[in-house]
Design an enzyme around this catalytic site. Structure first.
Site, PDB file in Angstrom:
ATOM      1  N   LYS A 181       0.847  -1.195   0.000  1.00  0.00           N
ATOM      2  CA  LYS A 181       0.000   0.000   0.000  1.00  0.00           C
ATOM      3  C   LYS A 181       0.883   1.245   0.000  1.00  0.00           C
ATOM      4  O   LYS A 181       1.714   1.422   0.870  1.00  0.00           O
ATOM      5  CB  LYS A 181      -0.927  -0.017   1.212  1.00  0.00           C
ATOM      6  CG  LYS A 181      -1.905  -1.190   1.192  1.00  0.00           C
ATOM      7  CD  LYS A 181      -2.740  -1.282   2.438  1.00  0.00           C
ATOM      8  CE  LYS A 181      -1.935  -1.736   3.628  1.00  0.00           C
ATOM      9  NZ  LYS A 181      -2.786  -2.083   4.800  1.00  0.00           N
ATOM     10  N   THR A 226      -9.852   8.262   7.493  1.00  0.00           N
ATOM     11  CA  THR A 226      -9.114   7.126   6.928  1.00  0.00           C
ATOM     12  C   THR A 226      -8.939   6.000   7.945  1.00  0.00           C
ATOM     13  O   THR A 226      -8.179   5.068   7.701  1.00  0.00           O
ATOM     14  CB  THR A 226      -7.730   7.587   6.441  1.00  0.00           C
ATOM     15  OG1 THR A 226      -7.037   8.193   7.541  1.00  0.00           O
ATOM     16  CG2 THR A 226      -7.861   8.586   5.302  1.00  0.00           C
ATOM     17  N   GLY A 228      -9.284   2.695   9.632  1.00  0.00           N
ATOM     18  CA  GLY A 228      -9.757   1.387   9.185  1.00  0.00           C
ATOM     19  C   GLY A 228      -9.570   1.097   7.720  1.00  0.00           C
ATOM     20  O   GLY A 228     -10.103   0.106   7.216  1.00  0.00           O
ATOM     21  N   THR A 229      -8.813   1.929   7.010  1.00  0.00           N
ATOM     22  CA  THR A 229      -8.639   1.684   5.578  1.00  0.00           C
ATOM     23  C   THR A 229      -7.914   0.363   5.317  1.00  0.00           C
ATOM     24  O   THR A 229      -8.255  -0.376   4.393  1.00  0.00           O
ATOM     25  CB  THR A 229      -7.856   2.833   4.907  1.00  0.00           C
ATOM     26  OG1 THR A 229      -6.664   3.081   5.662  1.00  0.00           O
ATOM     27  CG2 THR A 229      -8.687   4.099   4.842  1.00  0.00           C
ATOM     28  N   GLY A 230      -6.892   0.057   6.129  1.00  0.00           N
ATOM     29  CA  GLY A 230      -6.157  -1.188   5.933  1.00  0.00           C
ATOM     30  C   GLY A 230      -7.022  -2.410   6.181  1.00  0.00           C
ATOM     31  O   GLY A 230      -7.022  -3.364   5.391  1.00  0.00           O
ATOM     32  N   CYS A 231      -7.789  -2.386   7.279  1.00  0.00           N
ATOM     33  CA  CYS A 231      -8.710  -3.486   7.572  1.00  0.00           C
ATOM     34  C   CYS A 231      -9.723  -3.653   6.451  1.00  0.00           C
ATOM     35  O   CYS A 231     -10.005  -4.771   5.994  1.00  0.00           O
ATOM     36  CB  CYS A 231      -9.463  -3.218   8.878  1.00  0.00           C
ATOM     37  SG  CYS A 231      -8.423  -2.938  10.318  1.00  0.00           S
TER      38      CYS A 231
END
Length: 523
Positions: A181, A226, A228-231
């Site tokens: 990412k 933003t 929780g974007t990775g989850c």
């Protein structure tokens, strides 16, 4: 129909923006069934994490086994794993149960830069989980930490080439594929490193599967929402894999899903708010096979439906007090309308896209044909012959109603035509059923009792059932905005039905110089 299943092994976010709470929302909007194994509980909000309770590893193991031994999973998505002991039991479970795909979001470093996993846990993740992983989704700091833990001396990337090289190095640690990412390194329009926020134009995520490098570019978005974007990205990828998408498609869909989630987010809390997980989802306001029930209970429909089904003309049929001359006027126009009603259903058969729809509409036409034969016999009891009725012109109410339905059929789609036809088909059945069961309805000596019986008879009831089933099955497939358009058609057709009853209560018309005659001495 098979349900796509995803087991999420991760921590809980009490603020709902990340962790298991976000994962389950993502999976739900993708139509997947989520199972969970909770590795940790957090006390947090949009401003930060206040405390963490690590769930004992052996209890995590019991959660995992309970889900996989019963429901099973097509994909396992891994998030915050909390401890080295938890990583051990997760690795053991993945090996034992041989889950087809594993998406690992290595939650190791917070947005603020704090390391969330102890060194032993980082090592366990690298040595025990990466070789079991289908796709690893680190951000740049997490990728650097994994490489540092493996003993490599790596430099932080400064451009797109550096990002690609970093992705390849991480993939060499064991996962089948890596999605790096790129949010920590925004780029300019020409893919150079942005030296200041004003120059930032794009973010590029890099997928490498050991053979091919694939770039996924999104706009650089300035947003505080933003969390929780990775989850959410990892869960979206897991959902797409569970739905049968190939890896590139799953990643592409996931990236676009999160981008839209940031773009359409609204502010919640005082800090870093969550993305909008529901940007591409809509829900219909009725349960399966309950569309008509929902429609008839709506305020904008119910009062119109009441005026139609409880009209003065209808009450006159039930009490037997309706003047015969007015009923005869209605019979003539109803006979003329039946022809158009049959034409409209024949048009529906023509516009049907499946054999089931075509056959259902054709059956309704045959029901109308039999109803017309009964209608002629019934009209004869009032001294009205087929030839006589066909000699009368249509009233404006009859013409307006029949032409409206045919116009909808010609200019709109199959479902719109069904909605235009529904008030007549369903309404007559509902009216007759109510009159048939009401204690106030006059039976003995009521000249209109046979009319009521005709519309509760098995043949017409079957036509109502077919028409209702057609609507119910197709309305589950439309958007909310389209549903509103169709309900407007239903309301308009119902209003035209009311005009038809009003016509029946109007002055006795003179057509071709011949008045409609009453039979015998009944007035």
């Amino acid at each position: 129909m098979a349900v796509s299943r995803v087991l999420v092994i991760a921590g809980s976010d009490s603020s709902g923006g990340a962790g298991l709470e976000a994962d389950q929302r993502v999976l739900a909007v993708h139509g997947c069934y989520a199972l969970t194994a909770t590795t940790g509980l957090t006390a947090q909000n949009t401003q930060g994490v206040q405390d963490i309770f690590v769930v004992p590893a052996q209890f995590v193991k019991k959660q995992i086994n309970a889900g996989l031994e019963d429901v099973g999973a097509d994909v396992v998505k891994l998030g915050m794993l909390s401890s080295a002991e938890t990583i051990d039991v997760v690795a053991e479970a993945l090996t034992t149960h041989q889950v087809p795909s594993v998406v690992l979001d290595p939650v190791m470093i917070s947005t603020s830069g704090s390391q969330l996993l102890p060194e032993a846990a980082v090592q366990g993740l690298r040595t025990k989980l990466l070789h079991l992983t289908t796709i690893l989704t680190p951000n740049i700091p997490e990728a650097l930490l994994l490489l540092k833990d493996s003993g490599l001396d790596v430099q932080e990337p400064e451009d797109l080439d550096g990002l690609i090289e970093l992705t390849k190095q991480v993939r060499a640690l064991g996962p089948k594929a890596v999605l790096l990412k790129g949010g920590h390194l925004p780029l300019t329009k020409d893919h150079k490193t942005a030296r200041c926020p004003e120059d930032a134009s794009a973010v590029i995520d890099i997928l490498y599967d050991g053979e091919t490098v694939t770039l996924f570019e999104t706009d650089f978005l300035v947003s505080k929402n933003t969390h929780g974007t990775g989850c959410s990205l990892a869960s979206a990828i897991a959902a797409n894999l569970a739905l049968g998408k190939d890896m590139k498609c799953a990643v592409h869909n996931g990236v676009r899903y999160v981008e839209a989630g940031i773009r359409t987010s609204t502010d919640l809390g005082k800090g870093s708010g969550p993305i909008n997980h529901f940007h591409s989802a809509f829900s219909l306001p009725f349960a399966p096979d309950r569309f008509l029930e929902y429609v008839l209970d709506r305020p904008d429909v119910s009062h119109v439906w009441k005026r139609f089904t409880e009209h003065e003309f209808v009450r006159g049929l039930g009490s037997g007090a309706l003047p015969v001359e007015r009923f005869k006027q209605y019979l003539v126009q109803d006979y003329l309308y039946l022809t158009h009603f049959a034409r409209s259903n024949a048009l529906a058969a023509y516009k049907g896209k499946s054999m089931a729809s075509i056959a259902a509409s054709a059956k309704i036409v045959l029901h109308i044909e039999r109803e017309t034969a009964l209608h002629l016999n019934y009209c004869a009891s009032f001294g009205l012959t087929k030839e006589e009725m066909e000699s009368y012109p249509e009233t404006l109410a009859c013409t307006a109603y029949s032409r409206y339905i045919l116009d909808v059929g010609q200019s709109d789609d199959w479902l719109a035509l069904q909605m235009a036809l529904a008030p007549c088909l369903i309404g007559y059945g509902a009216i007759a059923k109510r009159l048939y069961t009401e204690k106030e309805t006059l039976r003995e000596g009521n000249r209109y009792w046979q009319w009521i019986e005709n519309y509760v008879a098995e043949d017409f009831s079957e036509a109502v059932r077919l028409g209702s089933e057609l609507l119910e099955s197709h309305m589950r497939q439309v958007s909310v905005s389209r549903m509103e358009e169709l309900i407007k058609i239903f309301i308009r057709a119902t209003e035209l039905e009311i005009n038809f009853w009003d016509m029946g209560l109007g002055e006795r018309p003179q057509m071709h110089g011949i008045a409609l005659r009453t039979q015998g001495s009944v007035q």
